[in-house]
Design a protein around this motif. Structure first.
Motif, PDB file in Angstrom:
ATOM      1  N   PRO A 185       0.388  -1.679   0.233  1.00  0.00           N
ATOM      2  CA  PRO A 185      -0.167   0.005  -0.049  1.00  0.00           C
ATOM      3  C   PRO A 185       1.040   1.358   0.011  1.00  0.00           C
ATOM      4  O   PRO A 185       1.461   1.438   0.214  1.00  0.00           O
ATOM      5  CB  PRO A 185      -1.028   0.153   1.679  1.00  0.00           C
ATOM      6  N   SER A 186       0.089   2.188  -0.178  1.00  0.00           N
ATOM      7  CA  SER A 186       1.159   3.989   0.201  1.00  0.00           C
ATOM      8  C   SER A 186       1.031   3.901   1.503  1.00  0.00           C
ATOM      9  O   SER A 186      -0.374   3.912   2.056  1.00  0.00           O
ATOM     10  CB  SER A 186      -0.214   5.108  -0.617  1.00  0.00           C
ATOM     11  N   TRP A 187       2.345   4.065   1.789  1.00  0.00           N
ATOM     12  CA  TRP A 187       1.774   3.806   3.823  1.00  0.00           C
ATOM     13  C   TRP A 187       2.629   5.736   3.580  1.00  0.00           C
ATOM     14  O   TRP A 187       2.091   6.331   3.613  1.00  0.00           O
ATOM     15  CB  TRP A 187       3.515   3.615   4.278  1.00  0.00           C
ATOM     16  N   GLN A 188       1.620   5.971   5.219  1.00  0.00           N
ATOM     17  CA  GLN A 188       1.256   7.383   5.539  1.00  0.00           C
ATOM     18  C   GLN A 188       1.359   6.980   7.397  1.00  0.00           C
ATOM     19  O   GLN A 188       0.884   6.250   7.409  1.00  0.00           O
ATOM     20  CB  GLN A 188      -0.520   7.591   5.215  1.00  0.00           C
ATOM     21  N   GLY A 231      -1.865   2.021   5.875  1.00  0.00           N
ATOM     22  CA  GLY A 231      -1.753   1.253   4.675  1.00  0.00           C
ATOM     23  C   GLY A 231      -2.960   1.677   3.378  1.00  0.00           C
ATOM     24  O   GLY A 231      -3.666   1.392   4.093  1.00  0.00           O
ATOM     25  N   ASP A 232      -2.608   2.673   2.821  1.00  0.00           N
ATOM     26  CA  ASP A 232      -4.124   2.895   1.627  1.00  0.00           C
ATOM     27  C   ASP A 232      -3.985   1.860  -0.073  1.00  0.00           C
ATOM     28  O   ASP A 232      -2.540   2.236  -0.394  1.00  0.00           O
ATOM     29  CB  ASP A 232      -3.640   4.236   0.726  1.00  0.00           C
ATOM     30  N   SER A 272      -4.122   0.300  -3.213  1.00  0.00           N
ATOM     31  CA  SER A 272      -4.264   1.280  -4.552  1.00  0.00           C
ATOM     32  C   SER A 272      -5.387   0.181  -5.397  1.00  0.00           C
ATOM     33  O   SER A 272      -5.182  -0.683  -5.667  1.00  0.00           O
ATOM     34  CB  SER A 272      -3.251   1.109  -5.034  1.00  0.00           C
ATOM     35  N   TRP A 302      -3.543  -7.280   3.177  1.00  0.00           N
ATOM     36  CA  TRP A 302      -2.362  -6.958   4.167  1.00  0.00           C
ATOM     37  C   TRP A 302      -3.402  -6.854   6.192  1.00  0.00           C
ATOM     38  O   TRP A 302      -2.575  -6.497   6.595  1.00  0.00           O
ATOM     39  CB  TRP A 302      -2.810  -5.762   3.828  1.00  0.00           C
TER      40      TRP A 302
END
Length: 106
Positions: free
Chosen positions: A35-38, A46-47, A49, A65
């Motif tokens: 994912p894209s982590w923030q 985690g987003d 996609s 995840w």
């Protein structure tokens, strides 16, 4: 801001980085798309996609995840042509999220 609060936030972010590093190692071995982590002051998210992926692929990656982090999956929310998925593990201070976009019917 007190020194204790600042130290807590630094410790939380360092822990988040360690967990993300371990997750990326897992992703490489398991063939998962990361994912894209923030990273925030109280944990990380985690987003997953949805770009270029069909609904089944997004759901499978989200589920993998959520399982990896031992996160509890919350009920889905569908509105305005999209479905939002969310899972959380409070002890690990992690959230996993995904948005599935539904094509407009013509």
């Amino acid at each position: 801001m007190s020194a204790l609060t600042a130290a807590y936030r630094v410790r939380t972010q360092r822990d988040s980085v360690k967990q993300i590093t371990a997750a990326l190692t897992h992703a490489a071995k398991a063939g998962l798309v990361p994912p894209s982590w923030q990273i925030g002051i109280d944990g990380f998210a985690g987003d997953v996609s949805s770009l270029g992926n069909d609904e089944a692929a997004v759901r499978a990656n989200f589920t993998a995840w959520a399982k990896y982090f031992g996160a509890s999956v919350w009920p889905e929310r569908t509105a305005d042509g999209m479905t939002k998925l969310s899972a959380h593990n409070q002890q690990k201070r992690v959230a996993i999220r995904a948005t599935i976009f539904h094509p407009e019917e013509v």
